[in-house]
Design a protein around this motif. Structure first.
Motif, short mmCIF file in Angstrom:
data_model
loop_
_atom_site.label_atom_id
_atom_site.label_comp_id
_atom_site.label_asym_id
_atom_site.label_seq_id
_atom_site.Cartn_x
_atom_site.Cartn_y
_atom_site.Cartn_z
N THR A 236 0.84 -1.19 0.00
CA THR A 236 0.00 0.00 0.00
C THR A 236 0.88 1.24 0.00
O THR A 236 1.75 1.39 0.86
N LEU A 237 0.63 2.12 -0.96
CA LEU A 237 1.40 3.36 -1.07
C LEU A 237 0.71 4.46 -0.27
O LEU A 237 -0.51 4.63 -0.35
N MET A 238 1.51 5.21 0.47
CA MET A 238 1.01 6.37 1.20
C MET A 238 1.53 7.64 0.51
O MET A 238 2.71 7.70 0.13
N ARG B 118 3.32 13.53 -2.98
CA ARG B 118 4.58 12.80 -3.01
C ARG B 118 4.47 11.54 -2.16
O ARG B 118 3.79 11.55 -1.13
N PRO B 119 5.13 10.45 -2.56
CA PRO B 119 5.11 9.23 -1.73
C PRO B 119 5.63 9.52 -0.33
O PRO B 119 6.60 10.26 -0.15
N GLY C 138 -5.70 -1.77 1.06
CA GLY C 138 -5.04 -2.98 0.59
C GLY C 138 -6.00 -3.92 -0.11
O GLY C 138 -5.66 -4.52 -1.14
N GLU C 139 -7.21 -4.04 0.42
CA GLU C 139 -8.22 -4.91 -0.19
C GLU C 139 -8.60 -4.42 -1.59
O GLU C 139 -8.76 -5.22 -2.52
N LEU C 140 -8.71 -3.10 -1.76
CA LEU C 140 -9.09 -2.52 -3.05
C LEU C 140 -7.90 -2.34 -3.98
O LEU C 140 -8.08 -1.96 -5.14
N GLU C 141 -6.68 -2.56 -3.45
CA GLU C 141 -5.44 -2.30 -4.18
C GLU C 141 -5.34 -0.82 -4.53
O GLU C 141 -4.98 -0.44 -5.65
N TYR C 142 -5.65 0.01 -3.55
CA TYR C 142 -5.58 1.46 -3.67
C TYR C 142 -4.46 1.99 -2.77
O TYR C 142 -4.01 1.31 -1.85
N GLY C 143 -4.04 3.22 -3.06
CA GLY C 143 -3.15 3.93 -2.16
C GLY C 143 -3.95 4.84 -1.26
O GLY C 143 -5.19 4.92 -1.36
N GLU D 209 -4.27 8.38 -9.23
CA GLU D 209 -5.36 7.45 -9.53
C GLU D 209 -5.34 6.27 -8.55
O GLU D 209 -4.31 5.89 -8.03
N GLN D 210 -6.53 5.74 -8.33
CA GLN D 210 -6.71 4.59 -7.45
C GLN D 210 -6.14 4.86 -6.05
O GLN D 210 -5.31 4.12 -5.53
N THR D 211 -6.61 5.95 -5.46
CA THR D 211 -6.23 6.29 -4.10
C THR D 211 -7.46 6.69 -3.30
O THR D 211 -8.45 7.16 -3.86
#
Length: 422
Positions: free
Chosen positions: A167-169, A178-179, A246-251, A276-278
């Motif tokens: 999971t990216l923050m 920014r990550p 994590g379940e959705l594969e989102y950040g 996208e996808q966050t």
């Protein structure tokens, strides 16, 4: 006439000796030099293709990593990047990555030689990062842009492989995201035990929203979804959102509305440029704004520190310029402190109370720690805690279990009165 005779005649010629010949030679050399420079410019313009990638571009870090792994492997001019990686067992490991340093590097890609030039301007700073401005320039023979498209696609896929299963923050820095820290292992939703059916309800609603974008478009409904999780501290609101991502594969985009210097315009911009996808997470929303009236009272005391307004936040969430294809989660410990305009339908679509442990939660947490074979003991433990008539949060239960993780289940049951003393 031989070359020797020509030189001899020129040397005896009075006009040449007077300087006219030397002038002609100099002019010829200058014309030749200009011609060569023009030829080089034409050659680079029509027979070479250049790609410039500034450090502010999202693909900059991807490209540097790709060049390091797939490209300039043999370069001896290196820079080091130190990072800390967490293994599956929780151990932190120091990692060193060598990337091409400032200067020019040459490598071959698909039978085409490519020159990489990494430059750094010491006089110019990236104001958001506080580091010197950098640029990577790639130069190759030919005029086919596809070679750079292929390189950028490979760099993107390589970056995705490094974060696969994690999971990216993200955090807001200036006007962009920014990550934040290293990618984290995805947390299973089963590790966050909410009351019966709540977790499944929210997950199903999120999946339904993600799959049905066309349904929203056909009916003219803004394609965005808002959730509010409220309840006492330590009951799993933030933990569940992390597991849900994590379940959705989102950040997750962490947005602090109390940040100094955050304006309405910047907030609107950040919501519009979120990756996208966050999931956009606004934690402790009650601490940023209590109500419209109190916002007006606090303006004079905090003017200059936090310039975001309550109306600005409302417009960002559900205004004319608000972005679509967005999932927003808010959390609060005090639902009654929130202005009704903030949590009305359209801004908040689902409100869920995440409270103290129910019997179902106590049983599930007991089995998670001590195994499914302890189903009977989990019931006994849960009933004993519930019969005490004292509220207990999942965080307290987890702390209690951690203290007794090596104890037999019966001992844990006998010591459950220690939960409130932890």
């Amino acid at each position: 006439m031989t070359l020797t005779e020509l030189i001899s005649n020129l040397s005896t010629n009075p006009y040449f000796g007077a300087g006219f010949g030397l002038f002609g030679v100099g002019a010829s050399a200058a014309i030749l030099r200009k011609g060569l420079q023009g030829a080089v410019v034409l050659f680079r313009r029509h027979l070479m293709i250049t790609l410039e990638v500034p450090c502010r571009d999202k693909s900059y870090q991807w490209l540097l990593k790709w060049i390091t792994i797939r490209g300039a492997k043999k370069t001896q001019h290196l820079s080091v990047e130190t990072s800390f990686l967490q293994n599956d067992n929780g151990q932190i490991k120091t990692s060193y990555e060598f990337i091409p340093s400032i200067g020019k590097h040459l490598f071959q890609y698909k039978n085409n030689w490519i020159q990489v030039e990494r430059t750094r301007e010491q006089q110019t700073l990236d104001l958001h990062m506080g580091v010197p401005w950098e640029t990577v320039t790639l130069t190759a023979f030919g005029n086919d842009k596809k070679i750079y498209f292929d390189i950028l696609e490979e760099a993107r896929e390589l970056a995705l492989q490094a974060t696969e299963g994690k999971t990216l923050m993200y955090t807001a820095m200036g006007s962009e995201w920014r990550p934040f820290g290293q990618p984290r292992r995805r947390r299973p939703t089963s590790s966050v035990v909410l009351d019966f059916g709540i977790s499944e309800k929210i997950i199903a609603d999120c999946n339904d929203f993600i799959r049905n974008s066309l349904w929203y478009t056909n009916r003219g409904i803004p394609y965005r979804r808002g959730y509010l999780l409220y309840g006492p501290p330590g009951c799993g609101k933030s933990s569940f959102i992390t597991a849900l991502a994590g379940e959705l594969e989102y950040g997750i985009c962490l947005l602090n509305l109390s940040e100094r210097g955050l304006t309405d315009d910047r907030l609107n911009h950040l919501l519009n440029v979120a990756p996208e996808q966050t999931i956009i997470l606004l934690e402790d929303i009650d601490a940023a704004f209590v109500s419209r009236e109190s916002t007006l009272l606090q303006k004079s005391a905090y003017d200059g520190l936090n310039r975001i307004t309550f109306s600005g936040l409302l417009n960002c969430l559900d205004g004319v310029a608000s972005t679509e294809a967005r999932i927003v989660f808010m959390t609060t410990n005090y639902l009654d402190r929130l202005d009704p305009a903030l949590i009305r339908p359209g801004r908040i679509d689902i409100k869920e109370y995440i409270g103290y442990c129910s019997q179902y939660q106590l049983e599930q947490m007991f089995k998670n720690f001590f195994g499914d074979t302890e189903a009977l003991n989990s019931v006994i433990f849960a009933k004993k805690v519930i019969d005490s008539s004292r509220s207990v949060s999942p965080a307290q239960i987890q702390g209690f279990f951690m203290k007794h993780k090596s104890s037999p289940p019966q001992h844990v049951i006998d010591c459950c009165h220690d939960i409130w003393e932890e």
